[in-house]
Enzyme design. Structure first.
Site, short mmCIF file in Angstrom:
data_model
loop_
_atom_site.label_atom_id
_atom_site.label_comp_id
_atom_site.label_asym_id
_atom_site.label_seq_id
_atom_site.Cartn_x
_atom_site.Cartn_y
_atom_site.Cartn_z
N LYS A 9 0.67 -1.10 0.17
CA LYS A 9 0.16 -0.07 0.01
C LYS A 9 0.75 1.21 -0.10
O LYS A 9 1.86 1.16 0.33
CB LYS A 9 -0.84 -0.08 1.09
N TYR A 49 -12.02 -2.23 -3.70
CA TYR A 49 -12.96 -2.23 -2.36
C TYR A 49 -14.31 -2.05 -2.46
O TYR A 49 -14.78 -1.82 -1.33
CB TYR A 49 -12.16 -1.11 -1.49
N PHE A 57 -15.56 3.49 6.91
CA PHE A 57 -14.07 3.79 6.75
C PHE A 57 -14.11 3.80 5.33
O PHE A 57 -12.67 4.01 4.74
CB PHE A 57 -13.18 2.76 7.46
N ARG A 85 -1.66 -14.37 4.34
CA ARG A 85 -2.24 -13.36 5.33
C ARG A 85 -1.75 -13.57 6.66
O ARG A 85 -1.68 -12.59 7.67
CB ARG A 85 -4.07 -13.90 5.41
N ARG A 102 2.44 -6.39 9.45
CA ARG A 102 1.79 -5.37 10.29
C ARG A 102 2.14 -4.91 11.58
O ARG A 102 2.24 -3.93 12.00
CB ARG A 102 0.32 -5.76 10.13
N ASN A 112 -1.94 0.04 7.37
CA ASN A 112 -1.46 -1.13 7.74
C ASN A 112 -0.75 -1.84 6.43
O ASN A 112 -0.77 -2.97 6.61
CB ASN A 112 -2.53 -2.08 8.09
N HIS A 115 -1.95 -5.38 1.54
CA HIS A 115 -3.04 -5.87 1.23
C HIS A 115 -3.02 -7.41 0.77
O HIS A 115 -2.09 -7.62 0.00
CB HIS A 115 -4.12 -5.17 0.36
N GLU A 126 -9.64 -10.51 -7.77
CA GLU A 126 -8.69 -9.36 -7.36
C GLU A 126 -7.44 -9.50 -8.45
O GLU A 126 -7.05 -8.73 -9.12
CB GLU A 126 -8.07 -9.22 -6.21
P1 IDP Z 1 -7.85 -6.62 5.49
O1 IDP Z 1 -7.01 -5.74 4.87
O2 IDP Z 1 -7.24 -7.18 6.60
O3 IDP Z 1 -8.57 -7.98 4.55
P2 IDP Z 1 -10.39 -5.57 5.74
O4 IDP Z 1 -11.52 -5.99 6.86
O5 IDP Z 1 -10.68 -6.24 4.48
O6 IDP Z 1 -8.99 -6.07 6.26
O7 IDP Z 1 -10.29 -4.17 5.54
C1 IDP Z 1 -9.77 -3.38 4.39
C2 IDP Z 1 -9.00 -2.32 4.39
O8 IDP Z 1 -9.57 -1.21 5.13
C3 IDP Z 1 -7.94 -2.79 5.66
O9 IDP Z 1 -6.85 -3.23 5.38
C4 IDP Z 1 -7.48 -1.22 6.25
O10 IDP Z 1 -6.63 -0.58 5.52
C5 IDP Z 1 -8.97 -0.64 6.22
N1 IDP Z 1 -9.82 -0.60 7.43
C6 IDP Z 1 -10.43 -1.66 7.64
N2 IDP Z 1 -11.08 -1.35 8.84
C7 IDP Z 1 -10.96 -0.03 9.28
C8 IDP Z 1 -11.30 0.72 10.30
O11 IDP Z 1 -11.82 0.66 11.18
N3 IDP Z 1 -10.75 2.03 10.13
C9 IDP Z 1 -9.91 2.49 9.13
N4 IDP Z 1 -9.64 1.59 8.06
C10 IDP Z 1 -10.10 0.47 8.22
MG MG Z 2 -9.90 -7.77 3.16
#
Ligand code: IDP
Ligand code: MG
Length: 148
Positions: A9, A49, A57, A85, A102, A112, A115, A126
């Protein structure tokens, strides 16, 4: 063999962590089959997304992911999706296990670093979205020392 879509990212690119992140997947034994340095358009970010469209968010997430270039990759291996993951760690760096990308490199959920696809259907979607559907495989000499 399974394939997964991984993205470094914008925060990780800006912080000079491309090599560090690729190193972790590569040294684990996953095999790189595609890679592109991408200036992400809003349209591509919104497609990628789309599952999060209704989340609070979402707007910030689209801003984040289009805020600078990313590195998009496809990695291959046995159970590549789960393996990747696990190498990435939990979504929120504060909850991620030490030793994961992370946890070792990040502090906050909205920064974070990386992805990774969360399942086979997501990975297919994807990979198709970012690379199309016919990425060739290749024979790696070390494969027999990594995969049984
Ligand atoms: P993942 O990346 O671990 O699969 P997801 O739940 O798919 O997590 O969320 C996608 C991305 O959205 C996360 O990696 C993070 O960058 C962002 N994200 C998820 N939850 C939050 C939040 O509560 N606040 C801000 N950003 C969030
Ligand atoms: Mg995800």
């Amino acid at each position: 063999m399974e394939r997964t879509f991984i993205m470094i990212k914008p925060d990780a690119v800006q912080r000079g962590l491309i090599g560090e992140i690729i190193r972790r997947f590569e040294q684990r034994g996953l095999k790189l089959v595609a890679m592109r340095f991408v200036h992400v358009s809003r349209a591509l970010a919104e497609k990628h997304y789309a599952v999060h469209k209704e989340r609070p968010f979402y707007a910030g997430l689209i801003e984040y992911i289009t805020s600078g270039p990313v590195v998009a990759m496809v990695w291959e291996g046995t159970n590549a999706i789960q393996a990747a993951r696990n190498t990435m760690g939990a979504t929120n760096p504060v909850d991620a296990a030490p030793g994961t990308i992370r946890a070792d490199l990040g502090m906050e959920i909205g920064r974070n670093l990386v992805h990774g696809s969360d399942g086979p259907e997501t990975a297919d979607f994807e990979i198709g979205l970012w690379f199309g559907d016919d990425i060739p495989g290749w024979e790696r000499d070390a494969d027999r020392w990594i995969f049984e």
